[in-house]
Scaffold this motif. Structure first.
Motif, PDB file in Angstrom:
ATOM      1  N   TYR A  24       0.946  -1.243  -0.050  1.00  0.00           N
ATOM      2  CA  TYR A  24       0.135  -0.062  -0.048  1.00  0.00           C
ATOM      3  C   TYR A  24       0.897   1.259  -0.094  1.00  0.00           C
ATOM      4  CZ  TYR A  24      -3.810  -3.060   1.019  1.00  0.00           C
ATOM      5  OH  TYR A  24      -5.104  -4.046   1.130  1.00  0.00           O
ATOM      6  N   ARG A  25       2.045   1.214   0.517  1.00  0.00           N
ATOM      7  CA  ARG A  25       3.002   2.333   0.815  1.00  0.00           C
ATOM      8  C   ARG A  25       3.821   2.570  -0.415  1.00  0.00           C
ATOM      9  NH1 ARG A  25       4.390   6.626   2.269  1.00  0.00           N
ATOM     10  NH2 ARG A  25       4.743   7.405   4.186  1.00  0.00           N
ATOM     11  N   VAL A  26       4.429   1.606  -0.923  1.00  0.00           N
ATOM     12  CA  VAL A  26       5.338   1.904  -2.002  1.00  0.00           C
ATOM     13  C   VAL A  26       5.197   0.971  -3.226  1.00  0.00           C
ATOM     14  CG1 VAL A  26       7.167   2.129  -0.320  1.00  0.00           C
ATOM     15  CG2 VAL A  26       6.992   0.071  -1.320  1.00  0.00           C
ATOM     16  N   GLY A  27       4.074   0.085  -3.285  1.00  0.00           N
ATOM     17  CA  GLY A  27       3.668  -0.310  -4.390  1.00  0.00           C
ATOM     18  C   GLY A  27       4.392  -1.789  -4.456  1.00  0.00           C
ATOM     19  N   PRO A  28       3.646  -2.880  -5.181  1.00  0.00           N
ATOM     20  CA  PRO A  28       3.877  -4.214  -5.141  1.00  0.00           C
ATOM     21  C   PRO A  28       5.420  -4.494  -5.865  1.00  0.00           C
ATOM     22  CG  PRO A  28       2.291  -3.830  -6.979  1.00  0.00           C
ATOM     23  CD  PRO A  28       2.633  -2.564  -6.584  1.00  0.00           C
ATOM     24  N   THR A  29       5.956  -3.639  -6.639  1.00  0.00           N
ATOM     25  CA  THR A  29       7.219  -4.038  -7.368  1.00  0.00           C
ATOM     26  C   THR A  29       8.359  -4.172  -6.234  1.00  0.00           C
ATOM     27  OG1 THR A  29       6.563  -2.060  -8.765  1.00  0.00           O
ATOM     28  CG2 THR A  29       8.058  -3.417  -9.765  1.00  0.00           C
ATOM     29  N   ASP A  30       8.424  -3.136  -5.321  1.00  0.00           N
ATOM     30  CA  ASP A  30       9.456  -2.811  -4.446  1.00  0.00           C
ATOM     31  C   ASP A  30       9.240  -3.485  -3.251  1.00  0.00           C
ATOM     32  OD1 ASP A  30      10.693  -1.264  -6.145  1.00  0.00           O
ATOM     33  OD2 ASP A  30       9.626   0.411  -5.409  1.00  0.00           O
ATOM     34  N   ALA A  31       7.845  -3.978  -2.668  1.00  0.00           N
ATOM     35  CA  ALA A  31       7.483  -4.477  -1.304  1.00  0.00           C
ATOM     36  C   ALA A  31       8.183  -5.598  -1.045  1.00  0.00           C
ATOM     37  CB  ALA A  31       5.933  -4.695  -1.400  1.00  0.00           C
ATOM     38  N   GLU A  32       8.495  -6.588  -1.952  1.00  0.00           N
ATOM     39  CA  GLU A  32       9.110  -7.896  -1.506  1.00  0.00           C
ATOM     40  C   GLU A  32      10.681  -7.490  -1.115  1.00  0.00           C
ATOM     41  OE1 GLU A  32       9.512 -12.160  -3.301  1.00  0.00           O
ATOM     42  OE2 GLU A  32       7.875 -11.119  -3.827  1.00  0.00           O
ATOM     43  N   ASP A  33      11.223  -6.843  -1.944  1.00  0.00           N
ATOM     44  CA  ASP A  33      12.730  -6.331  -1.425  1.00  0.00           C
ATOM     45  C   ASP A  33      12.656  -5.658  -0.025  1.00  0.00           C
ATOM     46  OD1 ASP A  33      13.778  -7.674  -3.766  1.00  0.00           O
ATOM     47  OD2 ASP A  33      13.681  -5.828  -4.977  1.00  0.00           O
ATOM     48  N   LEU A  34      11.789  -4.756  -0.079  1.00  0.00           N
ATOM     49  CA  LEU A  34      11.635  -3.975   1.268  1.00  0.00           C
ATOM     50  C   LEU A  34      11.396  -4.732   2.488  1.00  0.00           C
ATOM     51  CD1 LEU A  34      10.276  -0.695  -0.099  1.00  0.00           C
ATOM     52  CD2 LEU A  34      12.528  -1.149   0.353  1.00  0.00           C
ATOM     53  N   LEU A  35      10.587  -5.873   2.158  1.00  0.00           N
ATOM     54  CA  LEU A  35      10.205  -6.649   3.325  1.00  0.00           C
ATOM     55  C   LEU A  35      11.461  -7.598   3.788  1.00  0.00           C
ATOM     56  CD1 LEU A  35       7.990  -8.029   5.131  1.00  0.00           C
ATOM     57  CD2 LEU A  35       8.032  -9.842   3.142  1.00  0.00           C
ATOM     58  N   GLN A  36      12.390  -7.700   2.991  1.00  0.00           N
ATOM     59  CA  GLN A  36      13.530  -8.520   3.364  1.00  0.00           C
ATOM     60  C   GLN A  36      14.370  -7.248   3.991  1.00  0.00           C
ATOM     61  OE1 GLN A  36      15.484  -9.983  -0.142  1.00  0.00           O
ATOM     62  NE2 GLN A  36      13.800 -11.773  -0.293  1.00  0.00           N
ATOM     63  N   GLU A  37      14.218  -6.013   3.653  1.00  0.00           N
ATOM     64  CA  GLU A  37      15.180  -5.171   4.212  1.00  0.00           C
ATOM     65  C   GLU A  37      14.838  -4.783   5.750  1.00  0.00           C
ATOM     66  OE1 GLU A  37      16.350  -0.536   3.579  1.00  0.00           O
ATOM     67  OE2 GLU A  37      15.876  -1.766   1.589  1.00  0.00           O
ATOM     68  N   VAL A  38      13.386  -4.967   5.930  1.00  0.00           N
ATOM     69  CA  VAL A  38      12.793  -4.818   7.196  1.00  0.00           C
ATOM     70  C   VAL A  38      13.435  -5.722   8.025  1.00  0.00           C
ATOM     71  CG1 VAL A  38      10.502  -4.975   8.864  1.00  0.00           C
ATOM     72  CG2 VAL A  38      10.590  -3.626   6.418  1.00  0.00           C
ATOM     73  N   PHE A  39      13.312  -7.081   7.910  1.00  0.00           N
ATOM     74  CA  PHE A  39      13.843  -8.230   8.579  1.00  0.00           C
ATOM     75  C   PHE A  39      15.392  -8.021   8.837  1.00  0.00           C
ATOM     76  CE2 PHE A  39       9.555  -9.130   8.324  1.00  0.00           C
ATOM     77  CZ  PHE A  39       9.050  -9.474   9.350  1.00  0.00           C
ATOM     78  N   ILE A  40      16.120  -7.728   8.005  1.00  0.00           N
ATOM     79  CA  ILE A  40      17.513  -7.559   7.999  1.00  0.00           C
ATOM     80  C   ILE A  40      17.926  -6.509   8.776  1.00  0.00           C
ATOM     81  CG2 ILE A  40      19.562  -6.820   6.871  1.00  0.00           C
ATOM     82  CD1 ILE A  40      18.371  -8.094   4.235  1.00  0.00           C
ATOM     83  N   LYS A  41      17.027  -5.288   8.924  1.00  0.00           N
ATOM     84  CA  LYS A  41      17.326  -4.102   9.820  1.00  0.00           C
ATOM     85  C   LYS A  41      16.980  -4.808  11.243  1.00  0.00           C
ATOM     86  CE  LYS A  41      17.225  -0.121   6.996  1.00  0.00           C
ATOM     87  NZ  LYS A  41      17.594   1.240   7.348  1.00  0.00           N
ATOM     88  N   ALA A  42      15.872  -5.318  11.378  1.00  0.00           N
ATOM     89  CA  ALA A  42      15.467  -5.978  12.567  1.00  0.00           C
ATOM     90  C   ALA A  42      16.504  -6.765  13.370  1.00  0.00           C
ATOM     91  CB  ALA A  42      13.813  -6.710  12.456  1.00  0.00           C
TER      92      ALA A  42
END
Length: 180
Positions: A24-42
């Motif tokens: 919803y925030r950045v679009g489907p193209t980037d969401a999967e990569d950003l999801l990985q980034e969230v958990f890497i940062k976590a």
């Protein structure tokens, strides 16, 4: 339990919600990569996790910050047309294909209008209205007071309603079911 195992458990438990927020925030193209980034940062910042917050709100905070950074990098909202319509939470009915098509078009229109709102309105509409988080959880994620969440949510719903009114006639949008 190791940090890796804890983060893995959190990924299984909250990954889907975080992923939808990112769509919803950045679009489907980037969401999967950003999801990985969230958990890497976590994982990297695990020692900074304070037990007074829930893992879910902490992860949503990370996701929100990553989404803001990504939006700044892109400086574009032209992907609104590619937002997928997720009707999996909608009750299953024996509606005709025409009714289902109307619902999908209606839902797509609402999501497109969400993308036209200010980022803080987008955040509160997604977290409160779509992901159905509590006022307290939303306040923790956005680092706002509960009263600010309530008032901003009210203003965001009003702005979304006006945007829907401006972009589409009421005949096209019969009942905006996702506006809470």
């Amino acid at each position: 339990m190791s940090h890796n195992e804890i983060i893995s458990n959190w990924f299984e438990r909250y990954g889907n919600d975080i992923y939808h927020f990112l769509i919803y925030r950045v679009g489907p193209t980037d969401a999967e990569d950003l999801l990985q980034e969230v958990f890497i940062k976590a994982l990297k910042g695990f020692n900074g996790f304070k037990e007074n917050a829930t893992p879910k709100t902490w992860l949503f905070s990370i996701a929100r910050n990553i989404a803001i950074d990504e939006s700044r990098r892109k400086k574009s909202k032209k992907w609104a047309d590619t937002i997928p319509i997720d009707t999996s939470n909608e009750p299953k009915t024996n509606d005709s294909p025409e009714t289902i098509l109307d619902f999908n078009e209606e839902t797509k229109a609402i999501y497109q209008c969400i993308q036209l709102l200010k980022p803080k309105y987008q955040d509160v509409i997604i977290l409160r209205g779509i992901k159905e988080l509590s006022v307290q959880e939303t306040a923790r994620i956005l680092k706002w007071s509960e009263s600010k969440v309530k008032s901003t949510h009210y203003r965001a719903k009003k702005a979304l309603h006006e945007e829907l009114r401006r972009c589409f006639s009421y005949e096209e949008i019969k009942s905006p079911r996702t506006i809470r």
